[in-house]
Design a protein around this motif. Sequence first.
Motif, PDB file in Angstrom:
ATOM      1  N   THR A 287       0.950  -1.196   0.055  1.00 17.28           N
ATOM      2  CA  THR A 287      -0.222  -0.044  -0.181  1.00 17.28           C
ATOM      3  C   THR A 287       1.002   1.232   0.099  1.00 17.28           C
ATOM      4  OG1 THR A 287      -1.788  -1.195   1.226  1.00 17.28           O
ATOM      5  CG2 THR A 287      -1.918   1.264   1.278  1.00 17.28           C
ATOM      6  N   ALA A 288       0.636   2.084  -0.999  1.00 14.83           N
ATOM      7  CA  ALA A 288       1.106   3.535  -0.640  1.00 14.83           C
ATOM      8  C   ALA A 288       1.602   3.856   0.741  1.00 14.83           C
ATOM      9  CB  ALA A 288       0.566   4.405  -1.677  1.00 14.83           C
ATOM     10  N   PRO A 289       2.560   4.319   1.056  1.00 14.43           N
ATOM     11  CA  PRO A 289       2.805   4.730   2.567  1.00 14.43           C
ATOM     12  C   PRO A 289       1.768   5.850   2.905  1.00 14.43           C
ATOM     13  CG  PRO A 289       4.855   4.515   1.549  1.00 14.43           C
ATOM     14  CD  PRO A 289       3.902   4.084   0.474  1.00 14.43           C
ATOM     15  N   GLY A 290       1.767   6.832   1.902  1.00 18.33           N
ATOM     16  CA  GLY A 290       0.698   7.969   2.270  1.00 18.33           C
ATOM     17  C   GLY A 290      -0.508   7.856   2.551  1.00 18.33           C
ATOM     18  N   ARG A 291      -0.962   6.617   2.139  1.00 20.92           N
ATOM     19  CA  ARG A 291      -2.487   6.120   2.375  1.00 20.92           C
ATOM     20  C   ARG A 291      -2.645   5.411   3.880  1.00 20.92           C
ATOM     21  NH1 ARG A 291      -5.396   6.304  -2.258  1.00 20.92           N
ATOM     22  NH2 ARG A 291      -6.912   4.833  -1.375  1.00 20.92           N
ATOM     23  N   LEU A 292      -1.324   5.199   4.509  1.00 19.33           N
ATOM     24  CA  LEU A 292      -1.615   4.503   5.862  1.00 19.33           C
ATOM     25  C   LEU A 292      -1.736   5.716   6.907  1.00 19.33           C
ATOM     26  CD1 LEU A 292       0.914   1.438   5.311  1.00 19.33           C
ATOM     27  CD2 LEU A 292      -1.782   1.640   5.453  1.00 19.33           C
ATOM     28  N   VAL A 293      -0.657   6.576   6.762  1.00 22.24           N
ATOM     29  CA  VAL A 293      -0.560   7.714   7.530  1.00 22.24           C
ATOM     30  C   VAL A 293       0.384   8.873   6.593  1.00 22.24           C
ATOM     31  CG1 VAL A 293       0.316   8.756   9.838  1.00 22.24           C
ATOM     32  CG2 VAL A 293      -0.236   6.287   9.622  1.00 22.24           C
ATOM     33  N   PRO A 294      -0.355   9.884   6.495  1.00 23.94           N
ATOM     34  CA  PRO A 294       0.488  11.060   5.611  1.00 23.94           C
ATOM     35  C   PRO A 294       1.649  11.500   6.312  1.00 23.94           C
ATOM     36  CG  PRO A 294      -1.834  11.461   5.831  1.00 23.94           C
ATOM     37  CD  PRO A 294      -1.712  10.323   6.919  1.00 23.94           C
ATOM     38  N   ASP A 295       2.599  12.100   5.497  1.00 22.33           N
ATOM     39  CA  ASP A 295       4.030  12.527   5.794  1.00 22.33           C
ATOM     40  C   ASP A 295       3.642  13.746   6.894  1.00 22.33           C
ATOM     41  OD1 ASP A 295       5.136  10.958   4.061  1.00 22.33           O
ATOM     42  OD2 ASP A 295       6.210  12.746   2.983  1.00 22.33           O
ATOM     43  N   THR A 296       2.553  14.466   6.622  1.00 23.19           N
ATOM     44  CA  THR A 296       2.154  15.723   7.772  1.00 23.19           C
ATOM     45  C   THR A 296       2.007  15.146   8.939  1.00 23.19           C
ATOM     46  OG1 THR A 296      -0.182  15.547   6.764  1.00 23.19           O
ATOM     47  CG2 THR A 296       1.347  17.295   5.796  1.00 23.19           C
ATOM     48  N   SER A 297       1.161  13.949   9.034  1.00 18.81           N
ATOM     49  CA  SER A 297       0.653  13.371  10.415  1.00 18.81           C
ATOM     50  C   SER A 297       2.132  12.930  11.018  1.00 18.81           C
ATOM     51  CB  SER A 297      -0.322  12.219  10.186  1.00 18.81           C
ATOM     52  OG  SER A 297      -1.399  12.717   9.593  1.00 18.81           O
ATOM     53  N   LEU A 298       3.101  12.398  10.311  1.00 20.41           N
ATOM     54  CA  LEU A 298       4.244  11.741  11.027  1.00 20.41           C
ATOM     55  C   LEU A 298       4.814  13.103  11.762  1.00 20.41           C
ATOM     56  CD1 LEU A 298       5.587   9.045   8.580  1.00 20.41           C
ATOM     57  CD2 LEU A 298       3.915   8.859  10.685  1.00 20.41           C
ATOM     58  N   VAL A 299       4.988  14.071  10.684  1.00 21.82           N
ATOM     59  CA  VAL A 299       5.836  15.234  11.264  1.00 21.82           C
ATOM     60  C   VAL A 299       5.304  16.069  12.314  1.00 21.82           C
ATOM     61  CG1 VAL A 299       6.529  17.602  10.756  1.00 21.82           C
ATOM     62  CG2 VAL A 299       7.032  15.571   8.987  1.00 21.82           C
ATOM     63  N   ALA A 300       3.753  15.776  12.506  1.00 18.65           N
ATOM     64  CA  ALA A 300       3.003  16.452  13.559  1.00 18.65           C
ATOM     65  C   ALA A 300       3.322  15.666  14.758  1.00 18.65           C
ATOM     66  CB  ALA A 300       1.592  16.443  12.991  1.00 18.65           C
ATOM     67  N   ALA A 301       3.285  14.380  14.572  1.00 16.78           N
ATOM     68  CA  ALA A 301       3.374  13.441  15.886  1.00 16.78           C
ATOM     69  C   ALA A 301       4.844  13.619  16.392  1.00 16.78           C
ATOM     70  CB  ALA A 301       3.439  11.907  15.486  1.00 16.78           C
ATOM     71  N   VAL A 302       6.048  14.120  15.561  1.00 17.24           N
ATOM     72  CA  VAL A 302       7.380  14.259  16.080  1.00 17.24           C
ATOM     73  C   VAL A 302       7.234  15.729  16.770  1.00 17.24           C
ATOM     74  CG1 VAL A 302       9.599  14.691  15.400  1.00 17.24           C
ATOM     75  CG2 VAL A 302       8.410  13.031  14.315  1.00 17.24           C
ATOM     76  N   LYS A 303       6.835  16.655  16.156  1.00 10.36           N
ATOM     77  CA  LYS A 303       6.919  17.860  16.785  1.00 10.36           C
ATOM     78  C   LYS A 303       5.830  18.039  18.031  1.00 10.36           C
ATOM     79  CE  LYS A 303       6.709  21.449  13.771  1.00 10.36           C
ATOM     80  NZ  LYS A 303       6.205  22.060  12.525  1.00 10.36           N
ATOM     81  N   ALA A 304       4.992  17.109  18.267  1.00 13.80           N
ATOM     82  CA  ALA A 304       3.889  17.534  19.344  1.00 13.80           C
ATOM     83  C   ALA A 304       4.715  16.466  20.489  1.00 13.80           C
ATOM     84  CB  ALA A 304       2.726  16.529  19.327  1.00 13.80           C
ATOM     85  N   GLU A 305       5.685  15.693  20.489  1.00 11.58           N
ATOM     86  CA  GLU A 305       6.102  15.124  21.231  1.00 11.58           C
ATOM     87  C   GLU A 305       5.367  14.560  22.452  1.00 11.58           C
ATOM     88  OE1 GLU A 305       9.239  17.583  23.172  1.00 11.58           O
ATOM     89  OE2 GLU A 305      10.337  17.912  21.190  1.00 11.58           O
ATOM     90  N   PRO A 306       4.551  13.727  22.211  1.00  6.96           N
ATOM     91  CA  PRO A 306       3.553  13.047  23.103  1.00  6.96           C
ATOM     92  C   PRO A 306       4.150  12.093  24.027  1.00  6.96           C
ATOM     93  CG  PRO A 306       3.607  11.746  20.906  1.00  6.96           C
ATOM     94  CD  PRO A 306       4.269  13.085  20.749  1.00  6.96           C
ATOM     95  N   LYS A 307       3.641  12.261  25.336  1.00  7.94           N
ATOM     96  CA  LYS A 307       4.326  11.387  26.293  1.00  7.94           C
ATOM     97  C   LYS A 307       3.977  10.007  26.511  1.00  7.94           C
ATOM     98  CE  LYS A 307       6.544  14.889  27.864  1.00  7.94           C
ATOM     99  NZ  LYS A 307       6.148  15.869  26.657  1.00  7.94           N
ATOM    100  N   THR A 308       2.685   9.813  25.906  1.00  8.43           N
ATOM    101  CA  THR A 308       2.108   8.374  26.047  1.00  8.43           C
ATOM    102  C   THR A 308       1.317   7.957  24.599  1.00  8.43           C
ATOM    103  OG1 THR A 308      -0.058   9.085  26.655  1.00  8.43           O
ATOM    104  CG2 THR A 308       1.589   8.569  28.609  1.00  8.43           C
ATOM    105  N   SER A 309       1.140   6.766  24.319  1.00  7.51           N
ATOM    106  CA  SER A 309       0.478   6.200  23.467  1.00  7.51           C
ATOM    107  C   SER A 309      -0.996   7.060  23.363  1.00  7.51           C
ATOM    108  CB  SER A 309       0.251   4.711  23.153  1.00  7.51           C
ATOM    109  OG  SER A 309      -0.118   4.203  24.223  1.00  7.51           O
ATOM    110  N   SER A 310      -1.512   7.190  24.349  1.00  6.14           N
ATOM    111  CA  SER A 310      -2.664   7.838  24.288  1.00  6.14           C
ATOM    112  C   SER A 310      -3.063   9.007  24.068  1.00  6.14           C
ATOM    113  CB  SER A 310      -3.266   7.530  25.989  1.00  6.14           C
ATOM    114  OG  SER A 310      -3.576   6.341  26.290  1.00  6.14           O
ATOM    115  N   GLN A 311      -1.686   9.755  24.205  1.00  5.16           N
ATOM    116  CA  GLN A 311      -1.697  11.322  23.933  1.00  5.16           C
ATOM    117  C   GLN A 311      -1.392  11.198  22.506  1.00  5.16           C
ATOM    118  OE1 GLN A 311       1.136  13.665  25.678  1.00  5.16           O
ATOM    119  NE2 GLN A 311       0.285  13.384  27.829  1.00  5.16           N
ATOM    120  N   LEU A 312      -0.576  10.177  21.762  1.00  6.74           N
ATOM    121  CA  LEU A 312      -0.297  10.056  20.259  1.00  6.74           C
ATOM    122  C   LEU A 312      -1.723   9.875  19.670  1.00  6.74           C
ATOM    123  CD1 LEU A 312       1.394  10.092  17.608  1.00  6.74           C
ATOM    124  CD2 LEU A 312       1.554   7.566  18.429  1.00  6.74           C
TER     125      LEU A 312
END
Length: 398
Positions: free
Chosen positions: A232-257
């Motif tokens: 499957t095309a990677p972007g159809r699973l999780v878009p690039d923008t979402s991966l970068v947003a997760a990095v910058k948000a620095e969640p403390k737990t999987s629930s926060q993610l």
Amino acid sequence: MADRHVIDTREEYLEAVDAIAAGHGPVAVDAERASGYRYSQRAYLIQVFRRGAGIFLFDPPAIGSFDELQAVIRDEEWVLHAASQDLACLREVGLSPTHIFDTELGGRLLGLARVGLGAVVEELLGIHLAKEHSAADWSTRPLPESWLEYAALDVELLVDVRDTMDEMLVESGKKQIAEQEFDAEVQKPERAPRHEPWRRLSGLHSVRGARNLAVARSLWEARDALARELDTAPGRLVPDTSLVAAVKAEPKTSSQLASLRAFSGRASRTEIDRWWAAIEAGRTTTDLPVLRPQTDTLPPPRSWSERNPEADLRLKAARAALTTVAEELGMPVENLLTPETLRRVAWEPPAELDAAHIRSALEALGARPWQLEITSEPITTAFVEAHNTPPVEESPES
């Protein structure tokens, strides 16, 4: 509309090969992929047309090897449109030409205003082609009849286009130029795997710090592994923008993610444990990526005036000279000489600024004989004039 069908058995495939062998003249070939839908760039439909034989639509995953077809058409001229887009997936199933006629590249050399297949067919043959299925998911089975008709038309008219275009190339004196370009396309080596492909993550430039880069790399690698597994095309699973947003948000737990609204995509929640494990791996790894990797990529030309003023003068002068030549020849300047080739010879020219040394430098960068013949002198003249141009001095402040 003709009744089209997909050949998906070895028996019918071999019958089609015999029919193609009994045909005559060039062989039109096209391939349809599922870019944007699938991880792989494999062909999901291969279309072949030859006069005296007809049109054949092959299902590559079902047929497997195309060795028999390759043996029949290997030494014939293949007609493709934008061959660079299809050669890799054709070679993947064993189909590899020895010489081609590329109607898209030919259109560029002729200076056609538009070089998409539909536009070329309309201009040269006066026939309108609908292109509504060009971005379809060709891994779909069964393929709709309208898609098959579209796919068939992609090759049915290619040989007619080739014949008309060939006459135009001869009349314009560009026949040998086209042959060199077509041969270069066939001989072009496969692109080497990209080093650190995760660095092409859209928005990565906004990520700060080696540790956060490590998290981004880990998330990209986790997504890439899942995409490869599912085809499957990677972007159809999780878009690039979402991966970068997760990095910058620095969640403390999987629930926060999971609660992060910017972290979206169809696999963003169903695979939450996978993404959280990737984040933790990135946060704990001792293998931190460098902030700015060493690369042979040239700086963007807009920065040359400050970083390398002499090169900037050479590039601007040579660009102007080649633009004039391209206009006289009636072709895009990027087909006269690739922008990358010109930038490299302008950034680091030979020590001797004469036509012979410029020619050698261009040849080492992959320029074809016709390009060397036409561009060496104008580039040399431009470089010499730039070298003799005094630097612009800033006016003193009053």
